[in-house]
Enzyme design. Structure first.
Site, PDB file in Angstrom:
ATOM      1  N   GLU A 231       9.239  -5.098  -2.743  1.00 26.60           N
ATOM      2  CA  GLU A 231      10.282  -4.136  -3.101  1.00 26.60           C
ATOM      3  C   GLU A 231      11.026  -4.670  -4.319  1.00 26.60           C
ATOM      4  O   GLU A 231      10.990  -5.857  -4.616  1.00 26.60           O
ATOM      5  CB  GLU A 231      11.302  -4.035  -1.959  1.00 26.60           C
TER       6      GLU A 231
ATOM      7  N   LYS B  40      10.271  -1.721  12.743  1.00 25.90           N
ATOM      8  CA  LYS B  40      10.539  -3.003  13.427  1.00 25.90           C
ATOM      9  C   LYS B  40      12.034  -3.259  13.596  1.00 25.90           C
ATOM     10  O   LYS B  40      12.451  -3.900  14.556  1.00 25.90           O
ATOM     11  CB  LYS B  40       9.880  -4.155  12.683  1.00 25.90           C
TER      12      LYS B  40
ATOM     13  N   LYS C  53       9.714  -9.318  13.203  1.00 27.25           N
ATOM     14  CA  LYS C  53       8.397  -9.165  13.842  1.00 27.25           C
ATOM     15  C   LYS C  53       8.164 -10.249  14.897  1.00 27.25           C
ATOM     16  O   LYS C  53       7.666  -9.967  15.982  1.00 27.25           O
ATOM     17  CB  LYS C  53       7.307  -9.198  12.768  1.00 27.25           C
TER      18      LYS C  53
ATOM     19  N   GLY D 168       3.266  -3.437  -6.626  1.00 30.09           N
ATOM     20  CA  GLY D 168       3.859  -2.538  -5.624  1.00 30.09           C
ATOM     21  C   GLY D 168       3.899  -3.138  -4.228  1.00 30.09           C
ATOM     22  O   GLY D 168       4.218  -2.437  -3.273  1.00 30.09           O
TER      23      GLY D 168
ATOM     24  N   GLY E 296       0.716  -1.290   4.294  1.00 24.70           N
ATOM     25  CA  GLY E 296      -0.061  -0.266   3.585  1.00 24.70           C
ATOM     26  C   GLY E 296      -0.110   1.026   4.388  1.00 24.70           C
ATOM     27  O   GLY E 296      -0.042   1.026   5.616  1.00 24.70           O
TER      28      GLY E 296
ATOM     29  N   GLY F  31       1.391  -4.324  10.826  1.00 20.11           N
ATOM     30  CA  GLY F  31       0.842  -3.086  10.230  1.00 20.11           C
ATOM     31  C   GLY F  31      -0.264  -2.502  11.081  1.00 20.11           C
ATOM     32  O   GLY F  31      -0.055  -2.104  12.221  1.00 20.11           O
TER      33      GLY F  31
ATOM     34  N   ASP G 208      12.025 -10.046   7.393  1.00 21.41           N
ATOM     35  CA  ASP G 208      10.975  -9.142   7.890  1.00 21.41           C
ATOM     36  C   ASP G 208      10.107  -9.877   8.916  1.00 21.41           C
ATOM     37  O   ASP G 208       9.850  -9.378  10.013  1.00 21.41           O
ATOM     38  CB  ASP G 208      10.142  -8.668   6.687  1.00 21.41           C
TER      39      ASP G 208
ATOM     40  N   VAL H  38       4.652  -4.302  14.049  1.00 21.03           N
ATOM     41  CA  VAL H  38       4.299  -5.713  13.773  1.00 21.03           C
ATOM     42  C   VAL H  38       2.848  -5.766  13.310  1.00 21.03           C
ATOM     43  O   VAL H  38       1.960  -5.207  13.966  1.00 21.03           O
ATOM     44  CB  VAL H  38       4.443  -6.595  15.030  1.00 21.03           C
TER      45      VAL H  38
HETATM   46  N1  HSE Z   1       7.156  -5.685   3.410  1.00 21.27           N
HETATM   47  C1  HSE Z   1       6.272  -5.836   4.516  1.00 21.27           C
HETATM   48  C2  HSE Z   1       5.143  -6.825   4.127  1.00 21.27           C
HETATM   49  C3  HSE Z   1       5.691  -4.510   4.913  1.00 21.27           C
HETATM   50  O1  HSE Z   1       5.066  -7.199   2.943  1.00 21.27           O
HETATM   51  O2  HSE Z   1       4.393  -7.259   4.981  1.00 21.27           O
HETATM   52  C4  HSE Z   1       5.156  -4.436   6.291  1.00 21.27           C
HETATM   53  O3  HSE Z   1       6.143  -4.648   7.267  1.00 21.27           O
END
Ligand code: HSE
Length: 409
Positions: free
Chosen positions: A185, A100, A200, A182, A297, A129, A196, A127
């Protein structure tokens, strides 16, 4: 046979190899052709992987190989992902990406280059996933004028907000939980500070309006200041709090924002929990349509990547999207944005008269303790700011402020 090169063998890259391998015969039957992974570019070696013999550390053999018709960039970050994408298009190869950051920053240029060369630059996985959203916006919604998009576009923050509401956990505890699982980050700022989601929603806005704002041109607020008291007030009043990216057209000017919002329980967005994403698209003829699913994922995102490869291999009937950078004057002003707000103040002496004078008629949610929680009538941003400043001058301190989503107004 269609030969592809995968750039990056991390979470999405390895998922893409798995989808192409596991569903090889199903894909071949649907496509009427086979897809072969010819190279995997990564800095690392993967001696235990069944794909170990495909790994290369240099882009040059990929660019020089005429058999490779599709390069799939899943490296993340701006460089060298952008540089490799550009080089692949210049070498006559279609490009698919899940990145992205590159699409938001360089999409205008790479889409133009692809079109110039008669190639495709596809980015479904960038965008939402695995959720099909880019292609539906470009194809199924092509007859409609898109007037607004409201999206939960980040799984990590949605998980944190869901946990805060379910268990009463603080932001810090829910973040620690997301990290342990997990989802988040170790440096979670891109997620929790809203960047993020911002990238998007800028991409979705570009598809809907033909103009892409930069991150600096839009209002971005993350979820780090959402408190357990805010969550409790919202729950009690029948709302959920969600981090929402919005893009709307004001006349012909796009307005793009990211912030935590109160979403009424009656909205489909309020039912999106945990790491799931949901995107509500509003248009003239179709009305509201909702896209829901796994926004992150390995395998869900890989399924969107492979869908783009199949689109290229099958030959899409649709004209590729194009957009240009939005000049400041082409964006609707933030000050003129109107919505209802949740406000929470410290209950200093004389607060009731002061609130009444500054905010007019409000709906009180809680006036019992040392905090006053309320919902305002629809107000402009500049009016809300002026009212908050007036109250602060009277010693009534703002503890929290959140917008309601438009569909809840
Ligand atoms: N870190 C992003 C989320 C990953 O948690 O949605 C997917 O872009």
């Amino acid at each position: 046979m269609i030969s592809v090169a995968l750039l990056g063998f991390g979470v999405i890259g390895s998922g893409t190899a798995e989808v192409l391998t596991q569903n090889k015969s199903l894909i071949a039957a649907r496509l009427g052709d086979t897809i072969e992974i010819k190279y995997i570019l990564d800095l690392r070696d993967f001696p235990d992987s069944p794909f170990a013999n495909l790994v290369v550390h240099d882009i040059a053999p990929i660019l020089a190989d005429d058999e490779v018709s599709v390069v799939v960039e899943m490296m993340g970050g701006l460089h060298p992902a952008y540089d490799f994408s550009r080089a692949a298009l210049e070498a006559g190869k279609h490009v698919v990406t899940s990145n992205k950051a590159v699409v938001a920053a360089f999409g205008e240029e790479l889409l133009a280059l692809a079109e110039e060369r008669g190639l495709r630059y596809l980015f479904e996985a960038s965008v939402g996933g695995g959720i099909p959203i880019i292609r539906p916006l470009c194809t199924d919604l092509a007859p409609c004028d898109i007037t607004g998009i409201e999206g939960i576009l980040n799984g990590t923050t949605n998980y944190i907000l869901t946990r805060m509401a379910e268990s009463g956990a603080s932001f810090a505890d829910a973040l620690a939980e997301a990290q342990a699982l997990g989802y988040a980050e170790r440096d979670p700022s891109a997620d929790v500070d809203g960047w993020d989601t911002a990238r998007k929603i800028c991409i979705l806005s570009a598809l809907a309006t033909g103009k892409i704002p930069t991150l600096e041109q839009i209002y971005v607020e993350g979820i780090t200041r959402v408190t357990t008291a805010d969550i409790a007030h919202a729950k009690q009043a029948g709302y959920a709090i969600r981090l929402i990216g919005t893009a709307e057209l004001v006349g012909d000017q796009p307005r793009v924002m990211v912030c935590p919002r109160w979403v009424h329980a009656s909205s489909p967005l309020a039912t999106i929990n945990d790491v799931f994403n949901g995107i509500l698209v509003r248009s003239d003829f179709l009305g509201d349509v909702m896209f829901y699913g796994r926004g992150a994922g390995s395998l869900p995102t890989a399924s969107a990547v492979v869908a783009d490869i199949l689109d290229i291999a099958g030959g899409s009937p649709c004209k590729p999207p194009r957009w240009t950078a939005a000049a400041d004057g082409e964006l609707a002003s933030h000050d003129s944005y109107v919505c209802r707000r949740y406000l929470c103040f410290s209950a200093a002496q004389g607060w009731r008269d002061a609130v009444c004078a500054a905010l007019g008629e409000v709906e009180y949610l809680d006036t019992e303790g040392c905090e006053v929680a309320l919902l305002t009538a629809p107000m402009r941003e500049d009016e809300a700011k002026a009212a908050i400043d007036t109250l602060a001058a009277a010693g009534i301190t703002l503890l929290s402020s959140m917008r309601l989503i438009k569909s809840t107004n």
